[in-house]
Design an enzyme around this catalytic site. Structure first.
Site: not given
Ligand code: NAP
Length: 244
Positions: A139, A152, A154
């Site tokens: 992402s 999220y 990490a």
């Protein structure tokens, strides 16, 4: 040679769009899902129009044993997996101080251990075949970091490290490992965002729009193709220039 792609989380969103482009290209598609059985079955029926094999396979990718069983079923029904797309993921917004140990562990279990489980299940055969394509969906927040999404961000950063390290290890076996880092893409994952927030995100994006599942799917298909045979260990952003 007939090629088989395993796409995790293919029942909805980006995974579903990827299933469509791979089938259109002539790949047999193993459609993994966790709970959306009907959506996965309907998708497989739809993909038959491309005269390829498309079968649904249930497994929580965080569960190593379940993934091993799924991989064995896929191999028996469709042959060796030549392309693995680890797409299934979960996201969640919370202040860092509110992230419980359970939330942290589940985020890593699905997004990171899921990639580990699936890759371990298909890599030995790829090494034997001296051919393989592994594509992980990270992402833009794994590159830039998002406030209120530390777990999220990490986990998605971890996938970038995973990609680089594995690319170095398996290059000699004819296997490429790459990552795609989507920006804001129109899927259920962003269903909670208000029209005002979506409008703001669009405005912050140099290309002035939200991404589509097809934007990401086409990039993945390229990375799986012969045209991308000299690309490995890379993270390709598909974010309209959001993170520059
Ligand atoms: P989505 O619409 O919420 O779909 C998620 C998919 O993952 C579903 O098919 C779901 O299966 C599957 N899944 C979730 N947990 C699973 C598990 N434990 N085991 C197996 N499958 C599981 O998500 P999306 O937006 O398409 O996102 C796909 C990937 O892109 C994710 O890794 C996400 O982090 C990443 N991403 C998305 C965006 C975005 O803006 N949408 C941006 C950057 C990165 P069920 O239907 O069976 O639950």
């Amino acid at each position: 040679m007939k090629k088989t792609v395993l796409i995790t989380g293919a029942s909805r969103g980006i995974g579903r769009a990827a299933a469509e482009v791979f089938a259109k290209e002539g790949y047999d598609v193993a459609v993994n899902y966790n709970s959306s059985a009907k959506a996965a079955e309907d998708l497989c029926r739809e993909l038959e129009k491309y005269s390829v094999k498309a079968l649904p396979f249930q497994a929580d990718i965080a569960d190593k044993k379940a993934v091993e069983k799924m991989a064995a079923k896929i191999e028996a029904a469709m042959g060796a997996v030549s392309v693995l797309l680890t797409n299934a993921g979960i996201a969640e917004q919370a202040l860092f101080t509110d992230i419980t140990e359970e939330m942290w562990d589940r985020m890593f279990a699905v997004n990171v251990k899921g990639a580990y489980n699936c890759t371990q299940a298909v890599l030995p055969k790829m090494i034997q075949e001296k051919y393989g394509r592994i594509i992980n969906i990270s992402s833009m927040w794994g590159i830039a970091g998002a406030s209120c999404e530390v777990h999220y961000s990490a986990a998605k950063s971890a996938l970038i490290g995973f990609t680089k390290a594995l690319a170095k290890e398996v290059g000699l076996s004819g296997i490429t490992v790459n990552c795609v880092a989507p920006g804001v893409i129109e899927t259920d994952m962003n269903g909670h965002l208000s029209p005002e927030i979506i409008a703001e995100l669009k405005e912050e994006t140099p290309l002035n729009r939200i991404g589509t599942t097809s934007d990401v799917a086409e990039t993945v298909l390229f990375l799986a193709s012969e045209k991308a045979s000299f690309i490995t260990g890379q993270t390709i952003s598909v974010d309209g220039g959001f993170i520059l």
